[in-house]
Design an enzyme around this catalytic site. Structure first.
Site, mmCIF file in Angstrom:
data_model
loop_
_atom_site.group_PDB
_atom_site.id
_atom_site.type_symbol
_atom_site.label_atom_id
_atom_site.label_comp_id
_atom_site.label_asym_id
_atom_site.label_seq_id
_atom_site.Cartn_x
_atom_site.Cartn_y
_atom_site.Cartn_z
ATOM 1 N N ASN A 1 0.881 -1.170 0.000
ATOM 2 C CA ASN A 1 0.000 0.000 0.000
ATOM 3 C C ASN A 1 0.922 1.224 0.000
ATOM 4 O OD1 ASN A 1 -2.440 1.260 2.446
ATOM 5 N ND2 ASN A 1 -2.135 1.831 0.323
ATOM 6 N N GLN B 1 -2.175 6.682 -1.620
ATOM 7 C CA GLN B 1 -2.515 7.844 -0.805
ATOM 8 C C GLN B 1 -1.366 8.862 -0.810
ATOM 9 O OE1 GLN B 1 -3.245 4.719 0.771
ATOM 10 N NE2 GLN B 1 -5.464 4.895 0.502
ATOM 11 N N CYS C 1 -5.319 6.192 8.154
ATOM 12 C CA CYS C 1 -4.672 5.202 7.281
ATOM 13 C C CYS C 1 -3.628 4.486 8.111
ATOM 14 C CB CYS C 1 -4.050 5.857 6.061
ATOM 15 S SG CYS C 1 -3.247 4.673 4.950
ATOM 16 N N ASN D 1 -1.601 1.827 7.404
ATOM 17 C CA ASN D 1 -0.316 1.565 6.758
ATOM 18 C C ASN D 1 0.521 2.831 6.661
ATOM 19 O OD1 ASN D 1 -0.644 -1.238 6.277
ATOM 20 N ND2 ASN D 1 -1.934 -0.802 4.511
ATOM 21 N N ASN E 1 -12.005 5.746 10.200
ATOM 22 C CA ASN E 1 -12.775 5.805 8.962
ATOM 23 C C ASN E 1 -13.736 4.621 8.942
ATOM 24 O OD1 ASN E 1 -10.982 3.713 8.391
ATOM 25 N ND2 ASN E 1 -9.831 4.850 6.876
ATOM 26 N N HIS F 1 -15.886 1.235 8.019
ATOM 27 C CA HIS F 1 -15.670 -0.064 7.383
ATOM 28 C C HIS F 1 -16.903 -0.947 7.551
ATOM 29 C CE1 HIS F 1 -11.252 0.006 6.578
ATOM 30 N NE2 HIS F 1 -11.294 0.944 7.504
ATOM 31 N N ASN G 1 -15.399 1.713 3.377
ATOM 32 C CA ASN G 1 -14.410 0.721 2.981
ATOM 33 C C ASN G 1 -15.034 -0.660 3.105
ATOM 34 O OD1 ASN G 1 -11.770 2.447 2.868
ATOM 35 N ND2 ASN G 1 -12.741 3.003 4.801
ATOM 36 N N GLU H 1 -10.881 -0.135 -0.866
ATOM 37 C CA GLU H 1 -10.800 1.128 -0.132
ATOM 38 C C GLU H 1 -11.603 2.212 -0.835
ATOM 39 O OE1 GLU H 1 -7.381 2.828 1.890
ATOM 40 O OE2 GLU H 1 -6.196 1.153 1.128
ATOM 41 N N ARG H 2 -12.415 2.925 -0.063
ATOM 42 C CA ARG H 2 -13.153 4.042 -0.646
ATOM 43 C C ARG H 2 -12.156 5.072 -1.173
ATOM 44 N NH1 ARG H 2 -15.212 8.019 4.322
ATOM 45 N NH2 ARG H 2 -13.195 8.051 5.351
ATOM 46 N N CYS I 1 -4.555 -2.830 3.778
ATOM 47 C CA CYS I 1 -5.284 -1.728 4.408
ATOM 48 C C CYS I 1 -5.195 -1.914 5.915
ATOM 49 C CB CYS I 1 -6.738 -1.715 3.945
ATOM 50 S SG CYS I 1 -7.741 -0.423 4.727
ATOM 51 N N THR J 1 -6.306 0.056 8.468
ATOM 52 C CA THR J 1 -7.549 0.263 9.211
ATOM 53 C C THR J 1 -8.541 -0.864 8.913
ATOM 54 O OG1 THR J 1 -8.447 1.723 7.487
ATOM 55 C CG2 THR J 1 -7.280 2.762 9.337
ATOM 56 N N GLY J 2 -8.495 -1.414 7.695
ATOM 57 C CA GLY J 2 -9.344 -2.557 7.377
ATOM 58 C C GLY J 2 -8.991 -3.768 8.210
#
Length: 269
Positions: free
Chosen positions: A13, A47, A74, A76, A149, A151, A182, A200-201, A209, A211-212
């Protein structure tokens, strides 16, 4: 104006990092962020990360997806920034304050507390976020978690069998999610291991990801499917996610610097 950048990645990422803590840069709008992130005509990244001074923390991190939209968190990128900073730090993000600590070739990040209330995700209307009574083309009853964010998480038998590149954008843009969402599809391998793919949105299908991984692990823990510390395997590699007794999520994994360069600001503004 000549601007330096650092290209970094966490499990594939990838990020373009602009450090404006010591040297002020022009304001970044959606068009400029998108132009820099474009892989054909720009530098190219998932990003764009902008580091600035902060009155609330050691510094601030702003995050722009490759479509130019700005997001609150984010995972990562947080590890990459920790590696770049080179010391433990408190970081202000639009998703809240986080704590980062570099370690070897990566970092640990205190991602804060997960939020489960429907209006914190946010959803368009109230419903049980542990099992949303909705579905899309065979994917149904996802969980919803906000970790800086939003998910949604679907547990499936085989993550590779889900056409995430086509169903991901449909779910991302569903009116149920006023700030988009997401999309995570996950398989529980055993009580200490999860496989995960993420749409990811604003960025699309991604190799990793952070946060995922946090949202998926916490949702699996909430449902009693796994232990309170798990390995989450993404296409780009593995992350360790722990949900501590104080309700805070700690993510640990690698980060790397790829190269450094510079560009003329006027080429993208």
């Amino acid at each position: 104006m000549r601007v330096d950048f650092i290209k970094m990645h966490g499990l594939g990422n990838d990020f373009v990092v602009l450090d404006a803590r010591a040297r002020q840069l022009p304001d970044i709008d959606q068009a400029t962020a998108s132009a820099i992130a474009d892989r054909r005509t720009g530098i190219g990244c998932d990003q764009l990360i902008l580091l600035t001074a902060s009155e609330a923390a050691d510094f601030r991190m702003r995050i722009f997806n490759n479509d130019g939209s700005e997001v609150g968190a984010c995972g990562n990128a947080s590890r990459a920034v920790a590696l770049l900073h080179g010391a433990p730090a408190r970081v202000e993000t639009d998703g809240g304050l986080i704590a980062v600590e570099p370690s070897g070739s990566g970092a640990s990040v205190d991602m804060g507390e997960p939020r489960f209330d429907w209006d914190a995700i946010p959803l368009a209307y109230a419903m049980d976020t542990a099992a949303l009574p909705v579905g899309w083309d065979g994917l149904d009853q996802p969980g919803a978690v906000n970790v800086g964010n939003p998910h949604v998480i679907f547990f499936v038998g085989d993550v590779d069998a889900v056409p995430l590149d086509t169903i991901g954008p449909e779910i991302e843009n569903d009116p149920l999610f006023p700030e988009k969402v997401n999309v995570n599809v996950a398989s529980v391998i055993d009580r200490e291991h999860i496989r995960l793919r993420v749409w990811e949105r604003g960025a699309g299908l991604t190799r990793a990801c952070g946060t995922g991984a946090c949202a998926t692990a916490v949702h699996a823990m909430r449902r009693g499917l796994v232990e309170r510390e798990v390995t989450v395997s993404l296409p780009g590699g593995d992350l360790t996610i722990a949900w501590r007794s104080d309700n805070r999520i700690v993510m640990t994994g690698p980060a790397n610097e790829a190269y450094r360069g510079s560009f003329e600001w006027s080429d993208y503004a």
